[in-house]
Design a protein around this motif. Structure first.
Motif, mmCIF file in Angstrom:
data_model
loop_
_atom_site.group_PDB
_atom_site.id
_atom_site.type_symbol
_atom_site.label_atom_id
_atom_site.label_comp_id
_atom_site.label_asym_id
_atom_site.label_seq_id
_atom_site.Cartn_x
_atom_site.Cartn_y
_atom_site.Cartn_z
ATOM 1 N N ASP A 105 0.834 -1.199 0.000
ATOM 2 C CA ASP A 105 0.000 0.000 0.000
ATOM 3 C C ASP A 105 0.870 1.252 0.000
ATOM 4 N N LYS B 161 -4.455 0.105 -5.807
ATOM 5 C CA LYS B 161 -5.233 1.186 -5.215
ATOM 6 C C LYS B 161 -4.788 2.556 -5.712
ATOM 7 N N GLU C 124 -8.154 4.198 5.348
ATOM 8 C CA GLU C 124 -8.514 2.991 4.593
ATOM 9 C C GLU C 124 -10.021 2.824 4.488
ATOM 10 N N GLN D 261 -14.014 4.044 -8.681
ATOM 11 C CA GLN D 261 -12.787 3.548 -8.059
ATOM 12 C C GLN D 261 -11.612 4.475 -8.328
ATOM 13 N N ASN E 276 -9.438 6.043 -5.475
ATOM 14 C CA ASN E 276 -7.987 5.850 -5.482
ATOM 15 C C ASN E 276 -7.259 7.185 -5.364
ATOM 16 N N ASN F 248 -7.302 8.310 -1.864
ATOM 17 C CA ASN F 248 -6.331 7.526 -1.099
ATOM 18 C C ASN F 248 -4.914 8.076 -1.274
#
Length: 414
Positions: free
Chosen positions: A59, A181, A226, A375, A379, A382
């Protein structure tokens, strides 16, 4: 030089972006063990007639890039300095499909004896050069492999169908760093299934980095981020040394970031791609309540990456600007595409409000494009939220989301 001056100099060095990816930065036990395995893997397979592949999963913030750069420096040291080593005179390359990170790697290479600027390339340049010269490389290391293209892009002179597939064909050993991710565009759409469809054609092995190194925070901060990018909102993390704050005013957040930058350096405002921006040489702005700040100016010829330049404290960075970089403090503006569904108590993503429509260029081989659009936005959130080493500040543009997060702040005593 007195003790105070030495300490100030030490802080300046450690706060430089170039230091954070230095091949001489101390590695953890987990990273060191994996480094030794990678070097052994290269020695055992570099003479094989069939390409071999090693994949490093992890990650954001698990130290993938710093490990890869440390591996590459040892490979180049052995190639250029160790006559009796199996890797002596091997032709090795480091590939990254990210112009800002490429600048950083090239700048790092300037002061190191066994690095050359030409060792670091973009994937299309490498592929086209190898085809033109009729050559292959011995060992190729690929950072941020989730940014590689998975369809042709004639505008950028990539005429094949997949960056990774072509580079494996042109190499004897390929080492890649991959995090699904962090996939940000439809034309570079990746998931683990697609990755393994390619590498399973060759002998391959995989490793996982698990320890979080970037964010100097308790586990509740990591868990909060997360869960947020899975559209769930947890209670805010407990007070700790890591500075986690929700702001109701973007001006106040910007002011705080400027204060952190003055004392700690490498502190910047970033935003989701929810505000108009074009690569036409004009200035475009991120505008919110009483707030107007210029998007980062596209400067492909600038020597230093955006995060390193002093003038960019007066700009807003995008996900493309800061992906792969460590900041000390990051202020994240969550734009209009990110809202809150009160009925279901979860994050709602509206891809129609996302201004990076180039990221959504449809392709025939992708099923359920609306889910992939969502997504991509998650992402990007993130990536933005995992930049800060010592602090994360958030300003939500959407009123319902702002109200929800501020209510949690009050409960948490912020």
């Amino acid at each position: 030089m007195n003790g105070t001056s030495i300490e100030i100099k030490k802080q300046q060095v450690e706060n430089a972006a170039i230091y954070k990816l230095s091949p001489f930065k101390a590695l953890s036990d987990e990273q060191m063990r994996l480094k030794e395995k990678i070097i052994t893997f290269c020695k055992e397979n570099v003479k094989n007639s069939t390409p071999t592949v090693l994949v490093i999963h992890g990650d954001a913030g698990t130290g993938k890039s710093v490990l890869l750069n440390a591996v590459f420096y040892e490979l180049q040291t052995l190639s250029r300095n160790k006559v009796d080593d199996p890797l002596y005179h091997t032709n090795n390359r480091f590939i990254v499909n990210h112009p800002e990170m490429l600048k950083l790697y090239k700048n790092i290479s300037e002061d190191l004896p066994y690095f050359r600027k030409k060792d670091f390339e973009r994937p299309t340049s490498f592929i086209n050069q190898m085809h033109k010269q009729g050559e292959t490389a011995d060992i190729v290391l690929i950072d941020e492999a989730h940014l590689l293209l998975t369809k042709s892009d004639k505008y950028n002179r990539f005429y094949q169908e997949n960056h990774l597939e072509e580079m494996i064909k042109l190499s004897k050993v390929v080492i890649i760093v991959f995090d699904e991710k962090q996939m940000l565009k439809m034309k570079s759409y990746w998931d683990k299934q697609k990755l393994f469809e390619i590498i399973d054609q060759y002998p391959n092995t995989s490793f996982h980095l698990t320890n979080q190194f970037r964010i100097k925070a308790d586990q509740d901060v990591i868990e909060w981020i997360e869960q947020f990018v899975q559209k769930r909102i947890l209670p805010l993390p407990q007070k700790q040394d890591f500075d986690f704050q929700i702001f109701d005013d973007p001006v106040k957040m910007y002011r705080t970031i400027k204060e952190r930058n003055a004392t700690h350096q490498l502190s910047r405002i970033v935003a989701t791609y929810d505000y108009p921006y074009k690569l036409d040489g004009k200035d475009y702005f991120v505008q919110e309540k009483n707030f107007k700040l210029r998007w980062d100016r596209y400067q492909p010829n600038a020597k230093y990456a955006w995060a390193e330049r002093a003038d960019t404290i007066d700009e807003v960075g995008s996900v493309y600007t800061v992906q792969g970089f460590d900041l000390n403090y990051v202020g994240v503006i969550l734009g209009p595409s990110v809202s809150y569904d009160e009925e279901h108590d979860q994050i709602r993503i509206n891809s129609d409000k996302y201004e990076d429509q180039a990221a959504f260029i449809l392709r025939k081989d992708v099923k359920n494009p609306e889910a992939i659009k969502e997504q991509i936005i998650l992402n990007s959130i993130n990536v933005l939220m995992t930049r800060g080493v010592h602090g994360l500040y958030i300003y939500p543009s959407d009123a319902t989301l702002r109200k929800k997060l501020l209510s949690l702040s009050r409960i948490n005593g912020q």
